[in-house]
Design a protein around this motif. Sequence first.
Motif, PDB file in Angstrom:
ATOM      1  N   GLU A  60       0.865  -1.372  -0.158  1.00  0.00           N
ATOM      2  CA  GLU A  60      -0.048  -0.088  -0.067  1.00  0.00           C
ATOM      3  C   GLU A  60       0.883   1.258  -0.071  1.00  0.00           C
ATOM      4  OE1 GLU A  60      -2.632  -0.148   3.232  1.00  0.00           O
ATOM      5  OE2 GLU A  60      -3.340  -2.321   2.634  1.00  0.00           O
ATOM      6  N   GLU A  61       2.181   1.279   0.493  1.00  0.00           N
ATOM      7  CA  GLU A  61       3.070   2.500   0.533  1.00  0.00           C
ATOM      8  C   GLU A  61       3.470   2.837  -0.941  1.00  0.00           C
ATOM      9  OE1 GLU A  61       5.973   1.195   3.260  1.00  0.00           O
ATOM     10  OE2 GLU A  61       4.771   1.818   4.997  1.00  0.00           O
ATOM     11  N   ARG A  62       3.406   1.972  -1.815  1.00  0.00           N
ATOM     12  CA  ARG A  62       3.635   2.454  -3.329  1.00  0.00           C
ATOM     13  C   ARG A  62       2.747   3.589  -3.762  1.00  0.00           C
ATOM     14  NH1 ARG A  62       4.538  -3.844  -4.958  1.00  0.00           N
ATOM     15  NH2 ARG A  62       6.170  -4.128  -3.409  1.00  0.00           N
ATOM     16  N   SER A  63       3.257   4.547  -4.315  1.00  0.00           N
ATOM     17  CA  SER A  63       2.675   5.536  -4.838  1.00  0.00           C
ATOM     18  C   SER A  63       2.248   5.593  -6.310  1.00  0.00           C
ATOM     19  CB  SER A  63       3.800   6.745  -4.862  1.00  0.00           C
ATOM     20  OG  SER A  63       4.619   6.653  -5.725  1.00  0.00           O
ATOM     21  N   GLU A  64       1.251   6.607  -6.572  1.00  0.00           N
ATOM     22  CA  GLU A  64       0.531   6.584  -7.905  1.00  0.00           C
ATOM     23  C   GLU A  64       1.718   6.509  -9.097  1.00  0.00           C
ATOM     24  OE1 GLU A  64      -2.417   6.281  -8.831  1.00  0.00           O
ATOM     25  OE2 GLU A  64      -3.112   6.185  -6.722  1.00  0.00           O
ATOM     26  N   ALA A  65       2.819   7.475  -8.725  1.00  0.00           N
ATOM     27  CA  ALA A  65       3.996   7.414  -9.742  1.00  0.00           C
ATOM     28  C   ALA A  65       4.363   6.059  -9.937  1.00  0.00           C
ATOM     29  CB  ALA A  65       4.820   8.548  -9.295  1.00  0.00           C
ATOM     30  N   TYR A  66       4.491   5.396  -8.781  1.00  0.00           N
ATOM     31  CA  TYR A  66       5.446   3.955  -8.884  1.00  0.00           C
ATOM     32  C   TYR A  66       4.413   3.078  -9.894  1.00  0.00           C
ATOM     33  CZ  TYR A  66       6.591  -0.676  -7.815  1.00  0.00           C
ATOM     34  OH  TYR A  66       6.807  -2.257  -7.662  1.00  0.00           O
ATOM     35  N   TYR A  67       3.160   3.151  -9.648  1.00  0.00           N
ATOM     36  CA  TYR A  67       2.341   2.360 -10.478  1.00  0.00           C
ATOM     37  C   TYR A  67       2.278   2.716 -12.061  1.00  0.00           C
ATOM     38  CZ  TYR A  67       0.054   0.066  -6.641  1.00  0.00           C
ATOM     39  OH  TYR A  67      -0.265  -0.712  -5.418  1.00  0.00           O
ATOM     40  N   ALA A  68       2.369   4.345 -12.254  1.00  0.00           N
ATOM     41  CA  ALA A  68       2.512   4.862 -13.592  1.00  0.00           C
ATOM     42  C   ALA A  68       3.961   4.457 -14.413  1.00  0.00           C
ATOM     43  CB  ALA A  68       2.542   6.179 -13.705  1.00  0.00           C
TER      44      ALA A  68
END
Length: 485
Positions: A60-68
């Motif tokens: 859950e700590e992963r950011s939106e930028a990480y997913y992009a």
Amino acid sequence: MAFGKKSSGGSTTTTAPRPAPAAAKPAPKKPEAEKPKAAAPKAAAPAPKPKEAEPVRRIEERSEAYYATKMTIFNALIDTIDLSQLAQLDADSAREEIRDIVVEIIAIKNVVMSISEQEQLLDDICNDVLGYGPLEPLLARDDIADIMVNGADTTYIEVNGKIERTNIRFRDNAQLMNICQRIVSQVGRRVDESSPICDARLLDGSRVNVIAPPLAIDGPTLTIRKFKKDKLRLNDLVNFGSISPSGAEILRIIGHSRCNILISGGTGSGKTTLLNCLTGFIEPGERVITCEDSAELQLQQPHVVRLETRPPNIEGSGAVSMRDLVKNCLRMRPERIIVGEVRGPEAFDLLQAMNTGHDGSMGTLHANSPREALSRVESMITMGGFSLPAKTIREMIVGSIDVVVQASRLRDGSRKIMCVTEVMGLEGDTIILQDILKYEIDGEDDKGKIKGAHRGTGIGRPRFWERASYYGLERDLAKALDSLE
């Protein structure tokens, strides 16, 4: 090299990852907190979610930028690798090959990320290509009993009998559907628009159900009932408080004495787990045949034949029902027949088997009490088209089933064996039952946990006493009955 590569230029993701650690999370929180006071209840709702989803906090700590960034690199990887040649490699070699190519793509696209982020990215992409994607961390944990995916953005888990929401998500419904197809194809089944409902299993026996669009409106819905990697034994149920030591000894004697056992209980009450534990008392030299809709039982005996039903093919033919399997069992010289779940006219054939020399057979069914369980068996036989008088069916039940074990999941999430009941006989048109032990609730403690105890009902000589005596277990049975509270 086994993979052809395409040159991919550009550094479109150079700026995306940089604001990830600091800007992605605080940014949405501040506006919510600065909204008018009328919106305060709404701002409070997201706050508890990280606590509920604490078991998967790392994801859950992963950011939106990480997913992009992950999506960009994943798409570049799919354009680069040759999936047909990748399938020819073993899992470890394929994983190493994917990691090498992803590292090259990261360098070509000038993606800026820390070493830990890069390791996370490599693991996630390998899981997406070779495994079950975002489900992998949940499947690896032994304390999660159920995984419930309601579309790409919503995932729930059950831990310690309680359902919690997590923020684990999939890229989109297409990725979730691809993982569902990967799971069911391993056991020779399929799920798509033309066949949108499927029951399957993972390689470890965990039960899987998939229902896909158009029947599932919000995207594919995946439910996984996980089994523990370490196979539970009856002593483990004693340690968990599901049964008392004296009650476990009585169940051991019932299993050794080749009594015909019916395990009843509601959904998630632990019927299959209890059935697995009871099969541990089958002698190694016995020939055991199991019949299941999806093979979940994990018997330890060396002489076990596992049978599994088959759904119809695309043309609607070729189905093999549970009744077909049970009828075929009788031609396979079994000593015991284990039916994973009785839910239809196969109940008649199982009773016939119990009554014709296959002592020690077992099965489970959904029911809330032992009497209701026997009534359900009667109704299943009637629904199967057998035009038999009610009294004849009840005489079959009385002559076949020796013991009914009732399992339940209580309101605090704990699973208990509520009673061990033996079938005494028929008096008129009524089946006479006798409880050997019962779980009695004494209240609950300060933490909401239910307190209670398994207590005997004063029965000194149960009906299966002679059977226990035949196997030389009457002294153990007498001692166990005396030690009940």
